[in-house]
Each structure stands twice: as C-alpha cells, then as structure tokens.
Write an enzyme that holds these catalytic residues in place. Structure first.
Site, mmCIF file in Angstrom:
data_model
loop_
_atom_site.group_PDB
_atom_site.id
_atom_site.type_symbol
_atom_site.label_atom_id
_atom_site.label_comp_id
_atom_site.label_asym_id
_atom_site.label_seq_id
_atom_site.Cartn_x
_atom_site.Cartn_y
_atom_site.Cartn_z
ATOM 1 C CG HIS A 267 -2.007 0.946 1.300
ATOM 2 N ND1 HIS A 267 -2.372 1.774 0.274
ATOM 3 C CD2 HIS A 267 -2.818 1.280 2.336
ATOM 4 C CE1 HIS A 267 -3.350 2.572 0.651
ATOM 5 N NE2 HIS A 267 -3.650 2.302 1.914
ATOM 6 C CG HIS A 308 -4.229 0.685 -8.188
ATOM 7 N ND1 HIS A 308 -5.578 0.656 -7.903
ATOM 8 C CD2 HIS A 308 -3.671 1.561 -7.331
ATOM 9 C CE1 HIS A 308 -5.818 1.512 -6.920
ATOM 10 N NE2 HIS A 308 -4.682 2.077 -6.542
ATOM 11 C CG ASP A 366 2.912 4.248 -3.949
ATOM 12 O OD1 ASP A 366 1.886 3.544 -3.960
ATOM 13 O OD2 ASP A 366 3.093 5.177 -3.152
HETATM 14 C C1 SDX Z 1 -1.362 2.209 -3.320
HETATM 15 O O1 SDX Z 1 -6.062 0.847 -3.104
HETATM 16 C C2 SDX Z 1 -5.590 1.995 -3.375
HETATM 17 O O2 SDX Z 1 -6.230 2.878 -3.875
HETATM 18 C C3 SDX Z 1 -4.150 2.207 -2.944
HETATM 19 C C4 SDX Z 1 -3.505 3.517 -3.375
HETATM 20 C C5 SDX Z 1 -4.099 4.692 -2.659
HETATM 21 O O3 SDX Z 1 -3.967 5.823 -3.169
HETATM 22 O O4 SDX Z 1 -4.604 4.514 -1.533
HETATM 23 O O5 SDX Z 1 -3.666 3.691 -4.776
HETATM 24 C C6 SDX Z 1 -2.015 3.529 -3.052
HETATM 25 O O6 SDX Z 1 -1.310 1.404 -2.432
HETATM 26 C C7 SDX Z 1 -0.876 1.913 -4.712
HETATM 27 C C8 SDX Z 1 -0.318 0.440 -4.840
HETATM 28 C C9 SDX Z 1 1.113 0.449 -4.314
HETATM 29 N N1 SDX Z 1 1.588 -0.933 -4.194
HETATM 30 C C10 SDX Z 1 2.578 -1.387 -5.019
HETATM 31 O O7 SDX Z 1 3.059 -0.753 -5.952
HETATM 32 C C11 SDX Z 1 3.087 -2.778 -4.655
HETATM 33 C C12 SDX Z 1 3.184 -3.621 -5.938
HETATM 34 N N2 SDX Z 1 1.807 -3.870 -6.423
HETATM 35 C C13 SDX Z 1 1.192 -5.137 -6.055
HETATM 36 O O8 SDX Z 1 1.516 -5.565 -4.760
HETATM 37 C C14 SDX Z 1 -0.293 -5.167 -6.430
HETATM 38 O O9 SDX Z 1 -0.411 -4.698 -7.691
HETATM 39 C C15 SDX Z 1 -1.303 -4.453 -5.554
HETATM 40 C C16 SDX Z 1 -1.165 -4.816 -4.105
HETATM 41 C C17 SDX Z 1 -1.193 -2.990 -5.716
HETATM 42 C C18 SDX Z 1 -2.671 -4.904 -6.032
HETATM 43 O O10 SDX Z 1 -2.786 -6.255 -5.694
HETATM 44 P P1 SDX Z 1 -3.939 -7.115 -6.344
HETATM 45 O O11 SDX Z 1 -5.231 -6.412 -6.270
HETATM 46 O O12 SDX Z 1 -3.865 -8.496 -5.797
HETATM 47 O O13 SDX Z 1 -3.492 -7.109 -7.862
HETATM 48 P P2 SDX Z 1 -4.297 -7.728 -9.019
HETATM 49 O O14 SDX Z 1 -5.415 -8.582 -8.528
HETATM 50 O O15 SDX Z 1 -4.640 -6.633 -9.971
HETATM 51 O O16 SDX Z 1 -3.199 -8.679 -9.665
HETATM 52 C C19 SDX Z 1 -3.498 -9.311 -10.879
HETATM 53 C C20 SDX Z 1 -2.336 -10.228 -11.164
HETATM 54 C C21 SDX Z 1 -2.015 -11.169 -9.997
HETATM 55 O O17 SDX Z 1 -1.457 -12.328 -10.580
HETATM 56 P P3 SDX Z 1 -2.453 -13.611 -10.765
HETATM 57 O O18 SDX Z 1 -2.972 -13.958 -9.380
HETATM 58 O O19 SDX Z 1 -3.538 -13.149 -11.720
HETATM 59 O O20 SDX Z 1 -1.548 -14.684 -11.337
HETATM 60 O O21 SDX Z 1 -1.135 -9.452 -11.375
HETATM 61 C C22 SDX Z 1 -0.153 -9.816 -10.433
HETATM 62 C C23 SDX Z 1 -0.889 -10.479 -9.267
HETATM 63 O O22 SDX Z 1 -0.034 -11.408 -8.621
HETATM 64 N N3 SDX Z 1 0.523 -8.584 -10.001
HETATM 65 C C24 SDX Z 1 1.822 -8.334 -10.132
HETATM 66 C C25 SDX Z 1 2.003 -7.041 -9.618
HETATM 67 N N4 SDX Z 1 0.835 -6.565 -9.202
HETATM 68 C C26 SDX Z 1 -0.089 -7.529 -9.432
HETATM 69 N N5 SDX Z 1 2.838 -9.069 -10.624
HETATM 70 C C27 SDX Z 1 4.076 -8.480 -10.591
HETATM 71 N N6 SDX Z 1 4.339 -7.236 -10.114
HETATM 72 C C28 SDX Z 1 3.318 -6.501 -9.632
HETATM 73 N N7 SDX Z 1 3.565 -5.281 -9.156
#
Ligand code: SDX
Length: 431
Positions: A267, A308, A366
């Site tokens: 996050h 995201h 971020d």
């Molecule tokens: C913020 O919610 C908000 O609004 C948050 C925020 C705010 O202003 O409050 O926008 C701020 O928290 C932004 C996010 C910052 N976090 C990161 O940058 C950390 C890296 N990102 C990931 O951890 C992830 O993308 C999340 C946590 C942000 C989202 O997680 P989800 O909802 O589980 O992602 P998803 O369901 O869209 O993922 C789809 C697929 C998954 O693979 P499968 O299960 O389909 O095989 O994409 C993969 C995920 O594993 N994936 C990634 C990835 N992000 C998602 N693979 C590699 N690198 C990544 N960064």
C-alpha cells in the site's frame, strides 16, 4: 437503474431472494445483499473485498478502466495543475471549491493549529533514534487523543470539526518532528507566515545554523504530491479508518490505525519499496532479471510501483508525477539522474512485456513519487510519512462521512473451516 433486482435461488432448498440493485452517480451498480442472510441464511465470501462495496460515499470517484480519479467531481489532473493542497483539503471536506473568503478563513484556521503540545514533542524521547518515522507517526498521532479531551465526542459535529482541523494542521508538524528526531536535529516550529507546504518543508529541512531557502518549483512539486495522495476512495488504510471509527473510537485513534495500514509495502509503503527496488536493480542491464522474478508466481517479488486493485489503465496520478519528475530534475539539473533513467527504462520494458500487458499492470502513484521526493532531498524512510500527511484529509473526511451517516459498527462474518465441537481432554489422557 434503481428498481432493478437480482434474483438468487438456493439450489439446496429452491428458496429465492430478490435483491435490489442500486445505481450510483457513476461506476458499477451494487447489489444490496442484506436479505441474503435474513431470507436464505447465507453470507457472502470475498477475502480482499475484490467484489465488495463497503459503503456509500460522495467524496472520491475512481474509474479504473478509464484511469479516472475525481475529488468531489473534479478531475485529479486539473486539481494538480490549478489547485493547492489546502484548497483540495477544503474541497474534500466541504464538497465544494471555496470562495476567496472561505479559503482565507479556512487557511487561517489550519495555520493557527499547526503547533503541538510540548509534552507531545517530549514523548518522542521514548523512541530509539533509529526508529522508523512511521513507527513514531503511529504512536504520536494516536497519542493526540491524550491531549484533546475537549473534542472527543464523535457525535458532536463541532468536536469532529475541531479534531479535523487539528489533524490536518498538526500532521506536518508531527511528520517533520519524526524526521528531525531520527537524524538528531532539533525540532523546527511552524512559521505562520508561510504556506502549508513551504511550512512543512521548512520544518523538515531548516537547521539552526542556516536560513531555509527552497526553489518554488520544489515547493510546488511537494504541493502536487500532497494533492495527488489526498484521497482514493475505499483503499486499505481508509477502510481501516472507517472500521476503527465505526466502533466509535476517537478520530486520533482511528487515523493512527490508518497510518499503520498505510505502512505496508503493498500500500503506501510502496514508494519507499520502489526506491529500494531501484537500488537493488542498480543498472538497466539487470531489469530483465527483476521483471522475470516479478512474473514468477513462485517468487513473492513484485515490481514495486506497478499494478493496482482498481486501475487497470495508467494511474492518472502517475502521469502527473512523471511530468513533475521531469520538472524537478530539470530544475535541479539532474535530468540525467540515474534512478530516474532506470525508472523510465523499467517502465518501458515492463509496460511492453506481455505479462504486464495481459494483467493490465501499469505504474501507479508510488512509482514516481519516491524519485521526486528523493530529488528534493527527502530520505526514503520518510516517503510513506509524506503519504500519510497527504492522506490525513482523505481519512478524516471519510471518517466524518461515516459518522454523519450513522453507520453501524463494522463486523464482518466468516466461513468457519476449523474443528467441529469436541470435549476437553485432560492432559493425562493425551498421547
Ligand atoms: C497504493 O487501493 C488503493 O487505492 C491504494 C492507493 C491509494 O492511493 O490509496 O492507490 C495507493 O497502495 C498503490 C499500490 C502500491 N503498491 C505497489 O506498488 C506494490 C506492488 N503492487 C502489487 O503488490 C499489487 O499490484 C497491488 C497490491 C497494488 C494490487 O494487488 P492485487 O489487487 O492483488 O493485484 P491484481 O489482482 O490486480 O493482480 C493481478 C495479477 C495477480 O497475478 P495472478 O494472481 O492473476 O496470477 O497481477 C499480479 C498479481 O499477482 N501482479 C503483479 C504485480 N501486481 C499484481 N505481478 C508483478 N508485479 C506486480 N507489481
């Protein structure tokens, strides 16, 4: 449209429930599932709340497919370009852009609440000097409730208003103090003839031995960072604030809970994690290896700053920050900043990779914010603290909306998968 319904039939009993479909101003309609438990004795299961709306809200709207973010209907790119953080605070809290007179009055009240109690500053001495500033923020913001017994009645709108002003005004002072404490420098008191953001940067960087001076380009970039991070509908930390607040805990305790949730690298901690990741990658030649790791389901490594839960298009905030990055680095003569060049290369490679394209993983807010903050001279461990400074207006506005709406305590249920009933066995009987 309202009046539409969804009929569900329980195949075990043939019983059915007709559930209302409710349509808002924009975005996906929702199904009101209250009848499910009453009429069919069923709960819904949605860990991570991927398909669950937790509340009605009028504050912020996100369209993840179109990459749209609106604060009270105003698009984020226009606010970032034309507004200021204090004006955005007024807009989020009051629902409308202020007139000149309203703005002047609001800014004056915020400015006159920027100091904190000396005993609160003394409480910093209880932390190790090398404590992460976010650890201090969680503690000190929660401790504010020990100082304001005059405004803890959450059912009193005046108390809620005073607490909101105190949090918006004091969070930069506490954030700057958490940095000063960690580097062994004296706390810097707020200076009321400065703007909110310049005051914050001065409290961060001023030392007794020299005058504080910072380019207006850098001050503006920080103001934009605060605008872009101010609110984001029902993200993890905001949902935490709402849940904590739903128990009728005081606002300082609820915001402290939100700070704790924001700290996670999935996050708000991602901006710090992006810089650490760029340091680990080191050189463009290593990008391929890290992208490969990010795609490996067995490897917990994720490309920080990408992806995201809601945005399945480019995060509109990342677009603004990418431009601000250019402006700041050019102003500082650092357009060849190796970290920025590495970030641009990583963005290009990742957004052209089929895994990222197929999963719609784009740079999020971020990805660039850390590079700008680093260029301004803010240490990596302060990035999430600055996110918390910005998000405090969002948290307190969402909290106030929930309290005003008289929402019941948040108390989810579960699917129990543990042991069935069994009698106690004396230790002498156990093998
Ligand atoms: C913020 O919610 C908000 O609004 C948050 C925020 C705010 O202003 O409050 O926008 C701020 O928290 C932004 C996010 C910052 N976090 C990161 O940058 C950390 C890296 N990102 C990931 O951890 C992830 O993308 C999340 C946590 C942000 C989202 O997680 P989800 O909802 O589980 O992602 P998803 O369901 O869209 O993922 C789809 C697929 C998954 O693979 P499968 O299960 O389909 O095989 O994409 C993969 C995920 O594993 N994936 C990634 C990835 N992000 C998602 N693979 C590699 N690198 C990544 N960064």
């Amino acid at each position: 449209m309202n009046g539409d319904t969804l009929t569900v039939i329980d195949s075990r009993t043939g019983k059915e429930a007709i559930l209302p479909i409710i349509t808002g101003t924009d975005g996906p309609p929702v199904v009101d599932i209250a009848k499910l438990s009453k009429e069919l004795g069923l709960f819904t299961l949605d860990p991570g709340f991927r398909s669950t709306a937790s509340c009605r809200s009028r504050i912020t709207f996100i369209d993840g497919d179109k990459g749209v973010l609106l604060y009270r209907g105003y698009p984020i790119d226009q606010l970032a370009e034309k507004s200021s953080f204090v004006e955005v605070c007024y807009l989020l809290k009051n629902g409308e852009l202020p007139t000149k007179e309203q703005y002047t009055k609001y800014e004056k009240i915020v400015t006159e609440h920027t100091m904190v109690h000396e005993q609160l500053l003394n409480s910093f001495k209880g932390y190790r000097r090398d404590a992460h500033p976010m650890a201090i923020m969680v503690g000190v913001v929660g401790a504010l409730s020990a100082f304001y017994h005059d405004s803890l009645d959450i059912h009193n709108p005046r108390h809620r208003e005073v607490s909101s002003f105190r949090l918006i005004a004091k969070i930069p002072t506490i954030a700057a103090a958490s940095y000063k404490y960690s580097v062994g420098q004296p706390f810097v008191y707020p200076k009321n003839d400065l703007s909110y953001t310049e005051n914050f940067l001065r409290m961060l960087f001023k030392v007794p031995s020299q005058r504080f001076k910072m380019s207006p380009v850098l001050i503006r970039a920080m103001d934009q960072i605060l605008i872009l991070h101010a609110d984001h509908e029902q993200n993890a930390s905001t949902s935490t604030v709402r849940l904590a607040g739903s128990s009728q805990a005081n606002p300082f305790a609820a915001i402290s809970a939100g700070i704790g949730a924001l700290w996670g690298p999935a996050h708000g901690g991602a901006n710090e994690a992006v810089l650490n990741m760029l340091d680990e990658i080191g050189d463009v030649s290593n990008v391929g290896e890290f992208v490969k790791r990010a795609k490996d389901p067995k490897d917990p490594f994720r490309l920080m700053g990408f992806g995201h839960r809601v945005y399945k298009n480019y995060d509109p905030r990342a677009k603004v920050l990418k431009q601000a990055c250019h402006d700041v680095l050019s102003e500082l003569g650092q357009h060849d900043d190796p970290k920025f060049k590495l970030a641009l290369a990583l963005e290009k490679i990742a957004t052209e990779d089929e895994y990222f394209v197929e999963k719609k993983l784009y740079p999020n807010v971020d990805f660039y914010s850390g590079i700008i903050q680093s260029a301004i001279g803010i240490p990596t461990n302060m990035f999430t603290v600055i996110f918390a400074v910005a998000r405090t207006i969002g948290w307190i506005t969402q909290w106030d909306e929930m309290i005003e709406g008289g929402e019941a305590i948040g108390r989810p249920r579960q699917l129990y998968t543990g042991e069935g009933f069994r009698d106690y066995v004396h230790i002498s009987q156990r093998e």
